[in-house]
Design a protein around this motif. Sequence first.
Motif, PDB file in Angstrom:
ATOM      1  N   ALA A   4       0.832  -1.206   0.000  1.00  0.00           N
ATOM      2  CA  ALA A   4       0.000   0.000   0.000  1.00  0.00           C
ATOM      3  C   ALA A   4       0.861   1.249   0.000  1.00  0.00           C
ATOM      4  CB  ALA A   4      -0.934  -0.004   1.205  1.00  0.00           C
ATOM      5  N   GLU A   8       0.808   0.770  -6.583  1.00  0.00           N
ATOM      6  CA  GLU A   8       0.799  -0.207  -7.673  1.00  0.00           C
ATOM      7  C   GLU A   8       2.016  -0.062  -8.579  1.00  0.00           C
ATOM      8  OE1 GLU A   8      -1.901  -1.471 -11.591  1.00  0.00           O
ATOM      9  OE2 GLU A   8      -2.651   0.014 -10.162  1.00  0.00           O
ATOM     10  N   CYS A  93      -2.597 -11.054  -7.063  1.00  0.00           N
ATOM     11  CA  CYS A  93      -3.593 -10.399  -6.215  1.00  0.00           C
ATOM     12  C   CYS A  93      -3.088 -10.485  -4.777  1.00  0.00           C
ATOM     13  CB  CYS A  93      -4.954 -11.088  -6.342  1.00  0.00           C
ATOM     14  SG  CYS A  93      -5.608 -11.092  -8.013  1.00  0.00           S
ATOM     15  N   PRO A  96      -2.990  -5.438   0.704  1.00  0.00           N
ATOM     16  CA  PRO A  96      -2.221  -4.192   0.683  1.00  0.00           C
ATOM     17  C   PRO A  96      -1.147  -4.105   1.753  1.00  0.00           C
ATOM     18  CG  PRO A  96      -4.570  -3.756   0.463  1.00  0.00           C
ATOM     19  CD  PRO A  96      -4.434  -5.194   0.807  1.00  0.00           C
ATOM     20  N   SER A 128      -5.393  -5.555  -5.671  1.00  0.00           N
ATOM     21  CA  SER A 128      -5.528  -5.742  -4.232  1.00  0.00           C
ATOM     22  C   SER A 128      -6.550  -6.844  -3.973  1.00  0.00           C
ATOM     23  CB  SER A 128      -5.996  -4.437  -3.590  1.00  0.00           C
ATOM     24  OG  SER A 128      -6.314  -4.623  -2.232  1.00  0.00           O
TER      25      SER A 128
END
Length: 312
Positions: A4, A8, A93, A96, A128
């Motif tokens: 986080a 990204e 996937c 975070p 996420s």
Amino acid sequence: MSIAEAGEFGLIARITARLESGPASLLGPGDDAAVVASPDGRTVASTDVLVEGRHFRRDWCSAADVGHRAAAANLADIAAMGARPTALLVALCVPPDLDTTWAEDLAGGLSAEAARVGASVVGGDMSSSPTLTIAVTALGDLGGQAPVVRSGAQPGDVVALAGRTGYGAAGYTVLSRGFRTPKVLVEAYRRPEVPYAAGPEAALLGATSLIDISDGLLQDLGHVATASVVGIDINRDAFEVPGQMRDAASALGVDPYVWLLAGGDDHALAATFPPGVTLPDTWRIIGSVHEGTGVTVDRKPWQGGMGWDHFR
């Protein structure tokens, strides 16, 4: 730093810095799509997914281990078509709060396993998610050969195996009981030793069918028997129980042949060949094909379970 905090695109930059480019990668990560050479003119493709808690545990495996496992599961499927792996696409996937170092080490494991066969990670996607999930698509090139499929086995063929079985399943059992040794079994679960080159080799040797042993030898050979409309019989005596596996089985109260015949995760390759074929040391004959249906052991139904089923 958490994912986080990195964001990204910061994470993408960290991951791509860990990826090496293979000879088939004409355009790798960084654009809308990758470009991968396919000299044969045909592309072999396969997809597999790993979900934390179902396919791996972070307290059992390092991030690099998970990367090796994820790549091996897909690269083995390409080899099982008689093809040479060329590229991987990875969708990640992640929660975070996961540390960026874990994702970077995962990328390193994926890249290192792909490099074993001259392939590379050429792109992917990320999102996420509360559940850590890794989806991998593998691409491969047939090199001018016909694909070796599951439906070609004929009565009279011999069944042969390249690679080993039982090690990964034994390692899983050891870990699930709270132990970390024998090391040879635990490491086999963490990083499978896949006989990738045996796939294209089988195609050149005239294999009539070929399959990756991911869910258990008997179960996966059952797919060949069904697709080919034949029966397959396996010789139990063709499997010698290694010393450390025998000791672990005795300590844990497990029949080692359940690991050898029904255990997955090693990604050995099983093939059928015409009778009379001369096989190199890569392959050892473990059974035969006959008229009939299903898979037997020493001509009798096997009672120890057939293999892995995600929904069982």
